[in-house]
Design an enzyme around this catalytic site. Structure first.
Site, short mmCIF file in Angstrom:
data_model
loop_
_atom_site.label_atom_id
_atom_site.label_comp_id
_atom_site.label_asym_id
_atom_site.label_seq_id
_atom_site.Cartn_x
_atom_site.Cartn_y
_atom_site.Cartn_z
N HIS A 178 18.63 17.39 11.18
CA HIS A 178 17.92 18.05 12.40
C HIS A 178 17.14 16.55 13.08
O HIS A 178 17.40 15.30 12.51
CB HIS A 178 16.55 19.31 11.71
CG HIS A 178 15.85 18.92 12.35
ND1 HIS A 178 16.08 20.66 13.19
CD2 HIS A 178 14.27 18.54 13.16
CE1 HIS A 178 15.10 20.86 13.87
NE2 HIS A 178 14.31 19.54 14.18
N ILE A 187 19.80 30.15 7.22
CA ILE A 187 21.71 30.06 6.17
C ILE A 187 21.14 31.69 5.22
O ILE A 187 19.48 31.04 4.57
CB ILE A 187 21.53 28.70 5.31
CG1 ILE A 187 22.10 27.84 6.12
CG2 ILE A 187 22.29 28.93 4.28
CD1 ILE A 187 23.26 28.33 6.50
C1 GAR Z 1 22.56 16.98 16.58
O1 GAR Z 1 22.04 16.55 17.26
C2 GAR Z 1 21.54 17.88 15.33
O2 GAR Z 1 20.72 17.08 14.63
C3 GAR Z 1 21.49 19.45 15.64
O3 GAR Z 1 22.66 19.46 16.78
C4 GAR Z 1 23.17 18.75 17.57
C5 GAR Z 1 24.93 19.26 17.16
O4 GAR Z 1 25.42 18.07 18.03
N1 GAR Z 1 21.31 20.47 15.04
C6 GAR Z 1 20.30 21.37 15.35
O5 GAR Z 1 19.04 21.24 16.24
C7 GAR Z 1 19.78 21.71 14.24
N2 GAR Z 1 18.50 22.48 13.74
P1 GAR Z 1 27.10 18.03 18.11
O6 GAR Z 1 27.54 19.41 18.03
O7 GAR Z 1 27.67 17.65 18.60
O8 GAR Z 1 26.75 17.32 16.68
#
Ligand code: GAR
Length: 189
Positions: free
Chosen positions: A105, A89
């Site tokens: 996260h 961001i």
């Molecule tokens: C989630 O598990 C979130 O915590 C992770 O991406 C996934 C998205 O899942 N975020 C990260 O790793 C950020 N560093 P989704 O598209 O099914 O919500």
């Protein structure tokens, strides 16, 4: 009524849960915009099914340009939630939304955070290191990846049979259970 923008890059299962949670009339929070950096992302179908406007963003304008602030201001966005959003961001956006941007996260920060640590990469690293626990972290966003003040954490056990895939499922369950409620608490403060 507070207006929420969800930034997402992928499948959008968290975005879907947040949209459902706030779609009941008595909630004082409305998901007013889905911001996405990938025109093929599943989250865009979720937005369209729920009649939520979308904004597809491009890296140069986001990082070095106006960070799409005019569009966010025009829609009177009050709060930003990152739900599987993979770009850093920019400072401009952080300054325009002080303590009003939160991220989820899929690990117990400060472990397994930083650049490149997202989604399945995180779960693979956790399994390779033979951790016995992982979890989720919801935190404010600052200029460093995954380093803002922590708002909420909860953990799950990892057993010997777990793989990155089964761990990902456990983590998604925790995210789906807690994220919307934590967002509501923070926005309602
Ligand atoms: C989630 O598990 C979130 O915590 C992770 O991406 C996934 C998205 O899942 N975020 C990260 O790793 C950020 N560093 P989704 O598209 O099914 O919500």
């Amino acid at each position: 009524m507070k207006k929420l923008a969800i930034f997402a890059s992928g499948t959008g299962s968290n975005a879907a849960k947040i949209i459902d949670f706030f779609s009941v009339p008595e909630k004082q929070i409305q998901v007013a915009l889905i911001v996405c950096n990938n025109s093929n992302a599943g989250v865009l179908q979720i937005a369209s099914k729920n009649f939520i406007p979308t904004l597809i963003i491009h890296k140069e304008q986001f990082i070095n340009g106006n960070a799409y602030l005019p569009q966010l201001k025009q829609l009177e966005i009050d709060f930003i939630v990152l739900a599987g959003f993979l770009w850093k961001i920019p400072q401009k956006l952080i300054e325009a939304f002080p303590n009003k941007i939160i991220n989820i996260h899929p690990a117990l920060l400060p472990k397994y955070g930083g650049k490149g640590m997202y989604g399945d990469n995180v779960h693979k690293a956790v399994i390779e290191n033979k951790e016995t626990q992982s979890g989720i972290t919801i935190h404010f966003v600052n200029e460093q990846y995954d380093e803002g003040e922590i708002i909420f954490q909860t953990s799950c056990n990892i057993d010997e049979k777990d793989t990155a895939k089964t761990l990902a499922k456990k983590i998604h369950e925790l995210e789906h259970k807690h994220f919307s409620k934590v967002i509501e608490q923070i926005i309602s403060k």
